[in-house]
Design a protein around this motif. Structure first.
Motif, PDB file in Angstrom:
ATOM      1  N   GLY A  54       0.801  -1.224   0.000  1.00 29.81           N
ATOM      2  CA  GLY A  54       0.000   0.000   0.000  1.00 29.81           C
ATOM      3  C   GLY A  54       0.830   1.268   0.000  1.00 29.81           C
ATOM      4  O   GLY A  54       0.284   2.367  -0.173  1.00 29.81           O
ATOM      5  N   LEU A  55       2.140   1.145   0.227  1.00 27.51           N
ATOM      6  CA  LEU A  55       2.990   2.341   0.223  1.00 27.51           C
ATOM      7  C   LEU A  55       3.027   2.972  -1.169  1.00 27.51           C
ATOM      8  O   LEU A  55       3.236   2.262  -2.161  1.00 27.51           O
ATOM      9  CB  LEU A  55       4.416   1.982   0.642  1.00 27.51           C
ATOM     10  CG  LEU A  55       4.691   1.845   2.138  1.00 27.51           C
ATOM     11  CD1 LEU A  55       6.071   1.232   2.354  1.00 27.51           C
ATOM     12  CD2 LEU A  55       4.601   3.206   2.826  1.00 27.51           C
ATOM     13  N   PRO A  56       2.859   4.266  -1.261  1.00 26.14           N
ATOM     14  CA  PRO A  56       2.982   4.924  -2.564  1.00 26.14           C
ATOM     15  C   PRO A  56       4.450   5.045  -2.948  1.00 26.14           C
ATOM     16  O   PRO A  56       5.317   5.116  -2.069  1.00 26.14           O
ATOM     17  CB  PRO A  56       2.356   6.299  -2.303  1.00 26.14           C
ATOM     18  CG  PRO A  56       2.628   6.549  -0.865  1.00 26.14           C
ATOM     19  CD  PRO A  56       2.521   5.206  -0.190  1.00 26.14           C
ATOM     20  N   PRO A  57       4.763   5.089  -4.218  1.00 31.45           N
ATOM     21  CA  PRO A  57       6.159   5.291  -4.636  1.00 31.45           C
ATOM     22  C   PRO A  57       6.675   6.620  -4.101  1.00 31.45           C
ATOM     23  O   PRO A  57       5.947   7.607  -4.060  1.00 31.45           O
ATOM     24  CB  PRO A  57       6.081   5.309  -6.166  1.00 31.45           C
ATOM     25  CG  PRO A  57       4.797   4.631  -6.498  1.00 31.45           C
ATOM     26  CD  PRO A  57       3.856   4.953  -5.376  1.00 31.45           C
ATOM     27  N   GLY A  58       7.940   6.629  -3.675  1.00 34.43           N
ATOM     28  CA  GLY A  58       8.491   7.899  -3.202  1.00 34.43           C
ATOM     29  C   GLY A  58       9.622   7.679  -2.224  1.00 34.43           C
ATOM     30  O   GLY A  58       9.965   6.548  -1.879  1.00 34.43           O
ATOM     31  N   GLU A  59      10.194   8.769  -1.760  1.00 38.13           N
ATOM     32  CA  GLU A  59      11.278   8.721  -0.791  1.00 38.13           C
ATOM     33  C   GLU A  59      11.365  10.037  -0.043  1.00 38.13           C
ATOM     34  O   GLU A  59      10.800  11.055  -0.471  1.00 38.13           O
ATOM     35  CB  GLU A  59      12.607   8.436  -1.487  1.00 38.13           C
ATOM     36  CG  GLU A  59      13.051   9.528  -2.445  1.00 38.13           C
ATOM     37  CD  GLU A  59      14.401   9.216  -3.060  1.00 38.13           C
ATOM     38  OE1 GLU A  59      14.638   8.035  -3.380  1.00 38.13           O
ATOM     39  OE2 GLU A  59      15.219  10.144  -3.197  1.00 38.13           O
ATOM     40  N   GLY A  60      12.063  10.010   1.093  1.00 36.31           N
ATOM     41  CA  GLY A  60      12.226  11.224   1.883  1.00 36.31           C
ATOM     42  C   GLY A  60      13.455  11.102   2.766  1.00 36.31           C
ATOM     43  O   GLY A  60      13.774  10.018   3.263  1.00 36.31           O
TER      44      GLY A  60
END
Length: 344
Positions: A54-60
């Motif tokens: 369920g995690l959306p694509p992306g980073e931080g």
């Protein structure tokens, strides 16, 4: 084997032929409800599973998260996750879970990093939930993990590595094996739905104790607890030889407010009251002449500029627009005028 499978398929076809018309008849009979659209289902289906599903694509990154955290989160949770007033502590608390009053934080209590991301994305900032982008959520999640010494300062959180993070209390959650601790479902003596009261307001879902500085417990009754805390505050001030608290209510107002101030009252009630109603993080309380006096000595445009762009002073932090980035500059300015005119 083949013969049995054939029977199952045949039974399914017959079952579908029977139930489909009945479903259609039932929908036609009752005449209410509608089939959820794919867009509606996508809007509701936002939970993040422990395995990262369920995690959306992306980073931080931790570094980007620090700036966002100070802008959007520090007012309530403190610069280092220590919490302000009665708002939740986010960092520390390790080894306290067996104490009488444990400090439950991300580092001491949470079992999965995924639930931290999920909570921030759906519920934060408190004054504007669901206003953060997925990238901002990754940044802030990474920084909160850093505050709890779970990742280092150069860490970059992504949708691929989040589920691999092991939380300190991951083994603290398990199915209770005691035979007398199983929850038996009760199907009798149910409460009468007619006597139930459901409140859908912010007031109804948030313990009023959060809004009363110095409150000692969440309230069973919002109105009752609020009145109790006010009485306690009046008694405290009386013991100090001070008059009763007349600074908490937006009902304390001058005889005449300008049109701009009147327009700002709604913004104050919906967006500013959580902090300026109680003085969280050093914010001047509504109607507190002493707290507002040095601020009013500045030009009104300075106060509005601080409110719109954010400001760090000696007594606290004002995030840009109080964290409500959905507000227009004009709405924020009107709210400032409202607070200022009440103490002039």
């Amino acid at each position: 084997m083949f013969r049995s499978l054939k029977k199952v398929v045949l039974a399914s076809i017959i079952g579908a032929a029977i139930t489909t018309p009945l479903t259609a008849v039932a929908a036609e009979k009752f005449g209410f409800g509608k089939t959820a659209t794919a867009e509606e289902i996508a809007g509701w289906d936002i939970d993040i599973r422990p395995d990262g599903l369920g995690l959306p694509p992306g980073e931080g990154s931790v570094s980007e998260g620090e700036a966002l955290y100070e802008q959007l989160c520090a007012t309530c949770h403190g610069l280092f996750g220590e919490g302000e007033g009665r708002w939740p502590v986010l960092a520390g608390g390790k080894g306290t879970l067996t104490e009488e009053r444990p400090t439950k934080t991300v580092g001491s209590y949470w079992p999965y990093a995924s639930t931290l991301f999920d909570y921030i994305r759906r519920a934060m900032p408190f004054t504007a939930p669901r206003s953060l982008t997925d990238e901002q959520v990754y940044h802030i999640t990474a920084y909160v993990l850093y505050l709890n010494e779970i990742v280092d300062d150069e860490f970059v959180l992504t949708h691929e590595n989040l589920a691999q993070i092991e939380m300190p209390n991951k083994d603290g959650f398990f199915v209770d094996p005691r035979p007398d601790a199983q929850n038996t479902r009760c199907m009798k003596d149910c409460a009468d739905p007619k006597t139930m009261k459901i409140e859908g307001t912010l007031k109804g879902i948030t313990p009023v104790g959060h809004f009363i500085e110095g409150a000692d417990a969440p309230a069973a009754s919002h109105e009752g607890q609020e009145e109790l805390e006010r009485e306690k505050e009046k008694a405290r001030k009386a013991s100090l030889g001070m008059e009763g608290d007349d600074t908490h209510s937006s009902d304390t107002k001058p005889a005449v407010l300008s049109a701009k101030a009147q327009a700002g009252k709604e913004t104050f009630d919906n967006a500013c009251k959580a902090c300026h109603g109680t003085g969280i993080a050093g914010s001047p309380k509504l109607g507190d002449h002493e707290a507002w006096a040095p601020r009013i000595k500045q030009d009104l445009s300075v106060l509005i500029d601080h409110a719109v762009k954010g400001f760090s002073g000696s007594s606290g932090i004002m995030p840009p627009k109080g964290g409500r980035v959905d507000l227009s500059d004009e709405q924020v300015a009107e709210a400032v005028v409202y607070m200022v005119e009440l103490v002039k």
